[in-house]
Design a protein around this motif. Structure first.
Motif, PDB file in Angstrom:
ATOM      1  N   PRO A  17       0.784  -1.296  -0.108  1.00 32.96           N
ATOM      2  CA  PRO A  17       0.117  -0.132  -0.005  1.00 32.96           C
ATOM      3  C   PRO A  17       0.876   1.250  -0.051  1.00 32.96           C
ATOM      4  O   PRO A  17       0.412   2.503  -0.279  1.00 32.96           O
ATOM      5  CB  PRO A  17      -0.830  -0.371   1.298  1.00 32.96           C
ATOM      6  CG  PRO A  17      -0.083  -1.087   2.124  1.00 32.96           C
ATOM      7  CD  PRO A  17       0.640  -2.034   1.136  1.00 32.96           C
ATOM      8  N   GLU A  18       2.219   1.157   0.328  1.00 30.20           N
ATOM      9  CA  GLU A  18       2.739   2.262   0.364  1.00 30.20           C
ATOM     10  C   GLU A  18       3.492   2.508  -1.136  1.00 30.20           C
ATOM     11  O   GLU A  18       3.571   1.886  -1.901  1.00 30.20           O
ATOM     12  CB  GLU A  18       4.144   2.073   1.313  1.00 30.20           C
ATOM     13  CG  GLU A  18       5.287   3.446   1.054  1.00 30.20           C
ATOM     14  CD  GLU A  18       6.426   2.876   2.039  1.00 30.20           C
ATOM     15  OE1 GLU A  18       7.541   3.766   2.144  1.00 30.20           O
ATOM     16  OE2 GLU A  18       6.530   1.459   2.727  1.00 30.20           O
ATOM     17  N   LEU A 201      -1.886   1.522 -10.859  1.00 28.17           N
ATOM     18  CA  LEU A 201      -1.495   2.682 -11.570  1.00 28.17           C
ATOM     19  C   LEU A 201      -0.258   3.155 -11.261  1.00 28.17           C
ATOM     20  O   LEU A 201       0.205   3.243 -10.217  1.00 28.17           O
ATOM     21  CB  LEU A 201      -2.424   3.520 -11.403  1.00 28.17           C
ATOM     22  CG  LEU A 201      -2.545   4.915 -12.038  1.00 28.17           C
ATOM     23  CD1 LEU A 201      -2.297   4.919 -13.491  1.00 28.17           C
ATOM     24  CD2 LEU A 201      -3.423   6.023 -11.519  1.00 28.17           C
ATOM     25  N   SER A 202       0.719   3.368 -12.278  1.00 27.98           N
ATOM     26  CA  SER A 202       1.916   4.011 -12.138  1.00 27.98           C
ATOM     27  C   SER A 202       1.796   5.529 -12.895  1.00 27.98           C
ATOM     28  O   SER A 202       1.160   5.591 -13.998  1.00 27.98           O
ATOM     29  CB  SER A 202       2.947   3.094 -12.824  1.00 27.98           C
ATOM     30  OG  SER A 202       4.148   3.724 -13.086  1.00 27.98           O
ATOM     31  N   VAL A 203       2.557   6.495 -12.169  1.00 31.58           N
ATOM     32  CA  VAL A 203       2.269   7.698 -12.872  1.00 31.58           C
ATOM     33  C   VAL A 203       3.630   8.227 -13.032  1.00 31.58           C
ATOM     34  O   VAL A 203       4.776   7.841 -12.501  1.00 31.58           O
ATOM     35  CB  VAL A 203       1.491   8.738 -12.068  1.00 31.58           C
ATOM     36  CG1 VAL A 203       0.035   8.212 -12.080  1.00 31.58           C
ATOM     37  CG2 VAL A 203       2.021   8.985 -10.628  1.00 31.58           C
ATOM     38  N   ARG A 214      -0.722  12.125  -1.445  1.00 35.69           N
ATOM     39  CA  ARG A 214      -2.198  11.918  -1.983  1.00 35.69           C
ATOM     40  C   ARG A 214      -2.385  11.071  -2.984  1.00 35.69           C
ATOM     41  O   ARG A 214      -3.429  10.121  -2.749  1.00 35.69           O
ATOM     42  CB  ARG A 214      -2.595  13.283  -2.502  1.00 35.69           C
ATOM     43  CG  ARG A 214      -4.202  13.409  -3.242  1.00 35.69           C
ATOM     44  CD  ARG A 214      -5.077  13.203  -2.298  1.00 35.69           C
ATOM     45  NE  ARG A 214      -6.435  12.989  -2.488  1.00 35.69           N
ATOM     46  CZ  ARG A 214      -7.324  12.295  -2.088  1.00 35.69           C
ATOM     47  NH1 ARG A 214      -7.194  11.752  -0.876  1.00 35.69           N
ATOM     48  NH2 ARG A 214      -8.497  12.497  -2.623  1.00 35.69           N
ATOM     49  N   LEU A 215      -1.116  10.670  -3.696  1.00 32.96           N
ATOM     50  CA  LEU A 215      -1.206   9.484  -4.648  1.00 32.96           C
ATOM     51  C   LEU A 215      -1.389   8.237  -3.865  1.00 32.96           C
ATOM     52  O   LEU A 215      -2.227   7.226  -4.309  1.00 32.96           O
ATOM     53  CB  LEU A 215       0.028   9.407  -5.226  1.00 32.96           C
ATOM     54  CG  LEU A 215       0.247  10.633  -6.502  1.00 32.96           C
ATOM     55  CD1 LEU A 215       1.610  10.508  -7.135  1.00 32.96           C
ATOM     56  CD2 LEU A 215      -0.943  10.406  -7.663  1.00 32.96           C
ATOM     57  N   ALA A 216      -0.652   8.158  -2.715  1.00 31.70           N
ATOM     58  CA  ALA A 216      -0.777   6.803  -1.926  1.00 31.70           C
ATOM     59  C   ALA A 216      -2.263   6.781  -1.361  1.00 31.70           C
ATOM     60  O   ALA A 216      -2.662   5.558  -1.283  1.00 31.70           O
ATOM     61  CB  ALA A 216       0.376   7.001  -0.707  1.00 31.70           C
ATOM     62  N   GLU A 217      -2.661   7.742  -0.970  1.00 33.75           N
ATOM     63  CA  GLU A 217      -4.162   7.716  -0.381  1.00 33.75           C
ATOM     64  C   GLU A 217      -5.345   7.404  -1.434  1.00 33.75           C
ATOM     65  O   GLU A 217      -6.054   6.720  -1.037  1.00 33.75           O
ATOM     66  CB  GLU A 217      -4.733   9.114   0.101  1.00 33.75           C
ATOM     67  CG  GLU A 217      -3.844   9.598   1.535  1.00 33.75           C
ATOM     68  CD  GLU A 217      -4.276  11.164   1.703  1.00 33.75           C
ATOM     69  OE1 GLU A 217      -4.958  11.690   1.107  1.00 33.75           O
ATOM     70  OE2 GLU A 217      -4.000  11.514   2.910  1.00 33.75           O
ATOM     71  N   LEU A 218      -4.754   7.656  -2.656  1.00 28.81           N
ATOM     72  CA  LEU A 218      -5.800   7.169  -3.870  1.00 28.81           C
ATOM     73  C   LEU A 218      -5.363   5.999  -4.351  1.00 28.81           C
ATOM     74  O   LEU A 218      -6.237   5.488  -5.190  1.00 28.81           O
ATOM     75  CB  LEU A 218      -5.472   8.444  -4.911  1.00 28.81           C
ATOM     76  CG  LEU A 218      -6.038   9.732  -4.589  1.00 28.81           C
ATOM     77  CD1 LEU A 218      -5.508  10.637  -5.881  1.00 28.81           C
ATOM     78  CD2 LEU A 218      -7.436   9.980  -4.492  1.00 28.81           C
ATOM     79  N   GLY A 219      -4.379   5.410  -3.917  1.00 27.09           N
ATOM     80  CA  GLY A 219      -4.114   3.857  -4.177  1.00 27.09           C
ATOM     81  C   GLY A 219      -3.521   3.745  -5.455  1.00 27.09           C
ATOM     82  O   GLY A 219      -3.265   2.564  -6.067  1.00 27.09           O
TER      83      GLY A 219
END
Length: 258
Positions: A17-18, A201-203, A214-219
């Motif tokens: 999850p991290e 998802l990878s960005v 925020r990206l971590a929170e969004l999954g």
């Protein structure tokens, strides 16, 4: 740690999850510097940056064997850290290119779809996964769709559903994650995570993309920085050159990292 163990480690880093934060490198010394940071869990190469290092433009203009010769040096510099390579669009044979990459110690990769027909792109994903299986390495494919990067002019109502369709197909074909490079806003990230599932998802860390927390929170699974890290280094070099030509010297605080 052998390649199979490194691949398993890299896969687990995507599934945790991290958020997996990868600072892209382009040669042995940049890999050594980044690998020395205690927060570094894996390394990712930047294809654009490696091509630039040899004087080539981006987009498979560099000969594959030349690029892989440098990637191999990065793998050595990385030690036990797993390395994910940027393999562009697969250099005409995604499966064989993957086999060669595994041969120099790579355990994961980005491979672009370049907006090829979906069936062809899925076949490339399947070939990459099969190559890893044949080599005994659970290869970590970060399947890149260029739905936004090369098709963003079509409008959000077109590129976003296209990215979702392509990414979903790549995951079904065995990809570990889906890379959607581009200036994604939070709403787009949310829609992509909802479609692919968490940790898929990878960005890329372009300006405007939500911050890491925020990206971590969004999954989101992973963030990389592509050629931007080399641009940071080159900006520092150019600024130093300008200062030297203006009568100055080496900037204070410069560290002996080479």
């Amino acid at each position: 740690m052998n390649s199979a163990e490194k691949a398993a480690r890299l896969r687990q880093l995507h599934e945790d999850p991290e958020l997996l934060v990868l600072v892209n490198v382009w040669d042995a010394v940049s890999a050594t510097v980044v690998a020395a940071e205690p927060q570094t869990k894996a390394l990712a190469t930047a294809g654009h940056s490696i091509a630039s290092t040899f004087g080539y433009g981006d987009g498979e203009q560099i000969p594959l064997d030349l690029a892989l010769s440098l990637v191999e040096r990065i793998v050595v510099a990385a030690g036990d850290l797993p390395v994910s390579a940027d393999l562009d669009g697969g250099f005409g044979d995604a499966g064989e290119t993957t086999r060669k990459a595994i041969g120099v110690g790579v355990v994961g990769a980005n491979v672009e779809d370049q907006l090829r027909p979906l069936a062809e792109s899925v076949a490339n994903v399947e070939a990459i996964v099969a190559a890893g299986q044949a080599e005994g390495v659970p290869f970590v494919l970060n399947a890149r769709t260029d739905a936004l990067a090369k098709g963003g002019e079509r409008g959000r109502d077109v590129w976003l559903p296209d990215a979702i369709e392509r990414g979903t197909a790549y995951l079904q074909a065995g990809a570990t994650s889906v890379f959607v490079p581009g200036p994604l806003d939070e709403d787009a990230v949310q829609q992509l995570v909802a479609a692919f599932g968490p940790q898929k998802l990878s960005v890329i860390g372009f300006p405007g993309v939500p911050d890491q927390a925020r990206l971590a929170e969004l999954g989101v699974a992973r963030i990389t920085y592509g050629p931007l890290t080399q641009r940071v280094a080159l900006t520092a070099l150019q600024d130093a050159a300008r200062g030297i030509y203006a009568g100055g010297g080496i900037p204070e605080g410069t560290r002996a990292l080479n």
